[in-house]
Scaffold this motif. Structure first.
Motif, PDB file in Angstrom:
ATOM      1  N   ARG A 356     -10.929   8.463  -1.215  1.00 12.96           N
ATOM      2  CA  ARG A 356     -10.125   8.449  -2.446  1.00 12.96           C
ATOM      3  C   ARG A 356      -8.681   8.866  -2.212  1.00 12.96           C
ATOM      4  N   ASP A 357      -8.414   9.535  -1.095  1.00 12.70           N
ATOM      5  CA  ASP A 357      -7.043   9.977  -0.827  1.00 12.70           C
ATOM      6  C   ASP A 357      -6.156   8.874  -0.248  1.00 12.70           C
ATOM      7  N   ILE A 358      -6.717   7.961   0.530  1.00  6.26           N
ATOM      8  CA  ILE A 358      -5.879   7.060   1.322  1.00  6.26           C
ATOM      9  C   ILE A 358      -5.245   5.897   0.543  1.00  6.26           C
ATOM     10  N   PRO A 359      -5.821   5.379  -0.544  1.00 11.38           N
ATOM     11  CA  PRO A 359      -5.224   4.181  -1.155  1.00 11.38           C
ATOM     12  C   PRO A 359      -3.775   4.327  -1.594  1.00 11.38           C
ATOM     13  N   VAL A 360      -3.371   5.519  -2.055  1.00 10.11           N
ATOM     14  CA  VAL A 360      -2.011   5.689  -2.567  1.00 10.11           C
ATOM     15  C   VAL A 360      -0.958   5.515  -1.477  1.00 10.11           C
ATOM     16  N   ALA A 361      -1.342   5.643  -0.215  1.00 12.23           N
ATOM     17  CA  ALA A 361      -0.376   5.491   0.874  1.00 12.23           C
ATOM     18  C   ALA A 361       0.238   4.093   0.908  1.00 12.23           C
ATOM     19  N   SER A 362      -0.464   3.119   0.385  1.00 12.26           N
ATOM     20  CA  SER A 362       0.086   1.758   0.354  1.00 12.26           C
ATOM     21  C   SER A 362       0.990   1.536  -0.858  1.00 12.26           C
ATOM     22  N   ILE A 363       1.104   2.568  -1.710  1.00 13.65           N
ATOM     23  CA  ILE A 363       1.917   2.463  -2.926  1.00 13.65           C
ATOM     24  C   ILE A 363       3.198   3.281  -2.826  1.00 13.65           C
ATOM     25  N   TYR A 364       3.080   4.578  -2.445  1.00 12.19           N
ATOM     26  CA  TYR A 364       4.296   5.399  -2.480  1.00 12.19           C
ATOM     27  C   TYR A 364       5.195   5.160  -1.271  1.00 12.19           C
ATOM     28  N   ALA A 365       6.429   5.650  -1.396  1.00 11.43           N
ATOM     29  CA  ALA A 365       7.496   5.430  -0.396  1.00 11.43           C
ATOM     30  C   ALA A 365       7.871   3.951  -0.299  1.00 11.43           C
TER      31      ALA A 365
END
Length: 381
Positions: A356-365
């Motif tokens: 559940r932690d990893i998906p946001v890495a493709s969104i932020y920055a």
């Protein structure tokens, strides 16, 4: 494989940091996830040991070391858990705006406190109606005498609750053509009149990393808090976003490595049909594919880090690494959870948190779609 930027002093530093985290962080991390907050006391302990802002000059409270030490800190924090990403944002994303563009007075006033962990920072770009399209932010700052009057709202702000100093992207010239020429950066301190926090946002993952809304209503900011030159904020952000995206790529790579490690251990011990599930050829092939992707990702990433430390222009490669490694980590999370079976869906297993932690890495920055658009432009398309 030996990282090209790692020397013996880096190896010693990593071992010392690992011992520190094993004592001061790892035993408490799940409790922090439940509490949905990393305590400020941990920030202070990080600062006491020199693990915050290590690359800033000794005169401002740092250690003046090369950025390889920051890489090690980010890697080891990610191995504990992704919710610690706010520490890397503080040291390696926000602080460089001050150390690069700040005045001498600003550096002396803020950097020593930041290095000690007594002052936590954030950067506020994203708004409810403006994410990737930074040129169209709506937060304004009009100069009246000795103060800028700031009005607007920011959202999805990492370290938003803890932050004592927030670098805010705002329009100082709403009529500027092109639009991005009207953007400036202002450093706004906790307690400033008209600055308040909105909700602490309830996220799918990264539970202990505080993310919040920030609200500015006739917020009076001394003009001395302008970072760099008025109207150059967009240029500054485009320059510093490269290191931010590299930090995200590093975290994704380490997360993928950790998930594979967890899964290999699990499939060796889990029995089905009279043997370990790691002995089934299908599962072996899946693990081999993941291990190969991870090894290739690490090779590319390490070379990219070395080039960044040397001052090479890495805009294209860092955009490639950000999208490719975050997508890889997300795919690996799915496959590793599947190999854990029903246990992978249980909160007591680390793979569930990683999933559940990893998906946001493709969104932020910058979303991965934006990364591809940048690469396409660099390819002359």
């Amino acid at each position: 494989m030996q990282h090209p930027y790692i020397k013996e002093e880096h190896k010693i530093f990593r071992r010392t940091l690992q011992r520190f985290l094993a004592k001061e962080c790892l035993p408490f991390y799940e409790k922090w996830e439940e509490d949905q907050m990393i305590p400020r006391s941990f920030w202070l302990k990080m600062g006491e040991q020199g693990y915050l802002c290590p690359d800033i000059d000794i005169a401002y409270g740092g250690s003046g070391v090369d950025w390889g030490f920051s890489v090690i800190i980010n890697e080891e924090l990610e191995r504990v858990g992704s919710s610690l990403i706010g520490i890397g944002l503080h040291s390696d994303i926000v602080i460089p705006y001050i150390s690069t563009y700040g005045t001498e007075e600003q550096k002396q006033r803020w950097l020593p406190l930041c290095a000690k962990g007594e002052m936590i920072t954030a950067i506020a770009m994203t708004e409810p109606g403006a994410g990737s399209d930074l040129a169209n932010i709506q937060t304004t700052a009009r100069l009246e005498g000795d103060h800028y009057i700031v009005n607007g709202q920011k959202t999805f702000i990492t370290n938003g609750i803890h932050a004592d100093l927030v670098i805010v992207a705002c329009k100082t010239n709403p009529q500027a053509v092109p639009k991005h020429k009207g953007i400036s950066l202002l450093a706004i301190e906790r307690g400033t009149s008209g600055f308040s926090r909105g909700r602490k946002l309830n996220k799918v993952g990264l539970h202990s990393q505080d993310t919040a809304e920030l609200i500015f209503e006739e917020c009076r900011v001394p003009k001395e808090n302008l970072i760099g030159i008025e109207g150059e904020g967009f240029t500054y952000m485009m320059e510093k976003l490269q290191q931010e995206r590299l930090i995200v790529a590093i975290a994704a790579q380490v997360s993928a490595e950790r998930m594979l490690e967890l899964t290999i251990d699990y499939v060796k011990s889990r029995k089905a049909f009279g043997k370990s599930i790691g002995q089934f050829q299908h599962n072996q092939f899946k693990l081999v594919e993941m291990a190969t992707d991870i090894e290739m990702g690490r090779t590319f990433l390490d070379q990219l880090i070395a080039e960044h430390i040397e001052g090479v222009d890495v805009v294209t490669k860092v955009s490639m690494a950000k999208w490719k490694l975050t997508e890889m980590a997300r795919n690996i999370a799915t496959q590793c959870m599947q190999l854990h079976g029903g246990y992978g869906y249980m909160e007591e297993y680390e793979i569930a948190r990683r999933y559940r932690d990893i998906p946001v890495a493709s969104i932020y920055a910058g979303t991965n779609e934006i990364m591809k658009a940048i690469i396409a432009k660099k390819l002359g398309l």
